[in-house]
Design a protein around this motif. Structure first.
Motif, mmCIF file in Angstrom:
data_model
loop_
_atom_site.group_PDB
_atom_site.id
_atom_site.type_symbol
_atom_site.label_atom_id
_atom_site.label_comp_id
_atom_site.label_asym_id
_atom_site.label_seq_id
_atom_site.Cartn_x
_atom_site.Cartn_y
_atom_site.Cartn_z
ATOM 1 N N SER A 214 -3.472 -4.033 -2.610
ATOM 2 C CA SER A 214 -3.059 -4.343 -1.249
ATOM 3 C C SER A 214 -1.791 -5.188 -1.226
ATOM 4 N N GLU A 219 0.995 -0.507 1.118
ATOM 5 C CA GLU A 219 -0.429 -0.590 1.407
ATOM 6 C C GLU A 219 -0.719 -1.759 2.349
ATOM 7 N N GLN A 221 -1.418 -3.837 5.405
ATOM 8 C CA GLN A 221 -2.006 -3.367 6.665
ATOM 9 C C GLN A 221 -1.360 -4.056 7.860
ATOM 10 N N SER A 227 -2.308 1.154 7.318
ATOM 11 C CA SER A 227 -1.302 0.659 6.379
ATOM 12 C C SER A 227 0.088 1.118 6.799
ATOM 13 N N ASN A 293 -7.537 1.540 2.665
ATOM 14 C CA ASN A 293 -6.849 2.515 3.511
ATOM 15 C C ASN A 293 -7.377 3.923 3.252
#
Length: 524
Positions: A214, A219, A221, A227, A293
């Motif tokens: 992440s 990626e 968000q 994302s 995601n």
């Protein structure tokens, strides 16, 4: 008096004008043959004969003995001339009846129908007995004005400019938005492989992996479950779906209305489902505020549209080339002809300019130096050089003297010629070439027909297979959840097992659709 019948023989194996001359010369000598006229491009001989002396099968046999293939054509209606006229001055049904009954009584008219509402007359006649000018004269004598229906001489119906433009636009739009999506995808793949390497070497725990994952920019968000990567892909995908896929949607809806399924239906199905599924999955993930995601298919539609619209664009460009050549051919046709009346000893009595469609077989046509030959014919008087390169490709001018044949569309150079018309209207060499090219354009290659037929079965088949895939995975999932768990990426305990199964099943079935859609058959 001897009765004279007429038959048509399909002749194959003729390569040039000397073959035609050879057949005509030899058959004229035979007993019972009154006259013979051979059209090279149409591969057709029209023979007038005395049925008491000879019959069509024997005539075909005579042509075969000269070394050509010959079969008697059964439907002799092809020799009839067809005339479309605009008739002005008709007021009521009795006018119509008057014209029709007078024409039907006229020798040589086989069929006649006049429509009062559209002012049009449709007449079939025997070119041996009567010609268009005679028919027009008959109608004029009844007190109506009449003229030919103007034919569209341009090849506008074969013009592919508009299609070329629309597919090019479709391709460019898809390409512009496809490139960023592709870029994002490749970047993700590279990063993913680097991560999995790191995972393999450093034995990180899953939690640390997710943290690493992440931390990647794409990626990240924006809102939980959405994302950057998915958001950008969605943005790029919308215009492609709308503008790139516009023509596909139109054609697919037409096909479905006629209860057929073609390649367009598959393309539309696959792209729409991939797009809708991905959008719905994103919305679900956002609603769930998912940590991981979801896997989306936004890369599928742009890529499909790029390849297929490129194919369509190239196809229309190729067709357009043929049409250009055809338009040039059509433009070679003369529009007017000078018809002359000869007295005894070939003395010119009068001459008049008429539309080329009004020239009848047997008319004497005068062609001045620099003029085009309006019809195919035989020289009666005069000597000249003629440039036939437009038709035969021969660069040097050809000498023409009485008895030689001339081709419509070729150019007379230095002497005035009088020719007797042998092939007029749709029978001239030039019209036949145009007709051949048109037919080649409109008819499909056998393999293409086969492909179309296959895709008729192929589309429902693929749809069925993907539905089966969907059901199969749902059943497997509910029977033995561990299999799905093994293959479903990013499975976390926060979502229910049922949902995982449904999602996974959908992924599988969409994959089937998307992979089968641009099947090499259709693309090729």
């Amino acid at each position: 008096s001897k009765t004279i019948s007429k038959c048509y023989v399909q002749v194959t194996g003729m390569t040039c004008a000397s073959c035609v001359a050879n057949i005509e010369r030899n058959l004229r000598r035979e007993d019972g043959i009154h006259s013979i006229l051979v059209a090279l491009m149409a591969g057709k001989a029209e023979v007038r004969y005395n049925p008491a002396v000879i019959h069509p099968a024997a005539i075909a046999e005579l042509i075969r003995e000269l070394g050509f293939g010959a079969t008697v054509m059964e439907n002799c209606g092809e020799g009839d001339g067809i005339l479309e006229l605009v008739v002005r001055g008709m007021t009521c049904a009795s006018c119509v009846h008057k014209i029709e009954s007078t024409l039907m009584k006229t020798n040589g008219v086989l069929y006649c129908s006049v429509a009062l509402a559209t002012n049009k007359a449709h007449i079939k006649y025997d070119p041996e007995a009567i010609g268009p000018r005679d028919v027009i004269q008959v109608i004029k004598d009844l007190g109506f004005t009449t003229s030919l229906v103007k034919k569209d001489r341009s090849a506008s119906h074969l013009d592919h400019k508009q299609e070329i433009r629309q597919w090019k636009r479709s391709f460019v739009v898809s390409l512009v938005f496809c490139i960023p999506v592709m870029g994002l995808m490749i970047y993700m793949m590279v990063m993913d492989s680097q991560l999995s390497d790191a995972h393999a070497h450093h034995n990180l725990s899953t939690e640390e992996m997710e943290a690493l994952h992440s931390s990647m920019v794409l990626e990240y968000q924006l809102v939980p479950g959405l994302s950057v990567m998915n958001f950008l892909s969605f943005l790029f995908c919308v215009p492609v779906q709308v503008f790139g896929g516009w023509h596909f949607y139109i054609q697919a809806s037409r096909a479905l209305r006629h209860n057929t399924a073609n390649m367009d239906v598959l393309v539309v199905l696959a792209t729409s489902i991939a797009f809708l599924y991905s959008t719905i999955i994103l919305l679900v993930a956002m609603a769930e505020r998912a940590k991981v995601n979801p896997v989306t298919f936004f890369d599928t539609p742009p890529m499909l549209f790029v390849f297929i619209s490129l194919g369509r664009w190239l196809e229309h460009v190729a067709k357009g080339k043929t049409s250009e050549a055809l338009a040039r051919l059509i433009s070679l046709q003369a529009t007017e002809a000078t018809i002359v009346t000869l007295g005894p000893d070939n003395v010119l009595l009068s001459e008049e300019q008429v539309d080329v469609d009004l020239v009848q077989r047997g008319d004497i046509v005068k062609v001045v130096p620099g003029g085009k030959f309006p019809v195919d014919g035989r020289v009666i008087e005069g000597h000249s050089m003629v440039d036939e390169s437009l038709i035969t490709g021969e660069a040097m001018p050809v000498t023409k003297k009485p008895g030689n044949t001339v081709i419509a569309g070729s150019i007379n150079q230095n002497g005035t010629l009088l020719i007797s018309a042998t092939h007029v209207g749709a029978d001239t060499t030039l019209s036949q070439i145009v007709k051949l090219v048109e037919e080649a354009q409109t008819s499909k290659a056998p393999i293409q027909q086969f492909a179309d037929k296959l895709s008729g079965y192929f589309v429902p088949f693929i749809v069925a297979v993907s539905v089966v895939t969907l059901l199969a995975w749902i059943i497997i999932g509910f029977v033995d959840f561990e299999i799905v768990e093994k293959y479903f990426l990013g499975y976390n305990k926060s979502i229910s097992a049922a949902e995982v199964i449904i999602r996974f099943a959908f992924q599988c079935s969409i994959t089937v659709l998307c992979i089968a859609c641009p099947c090499s058959l259709g693309l090729a």
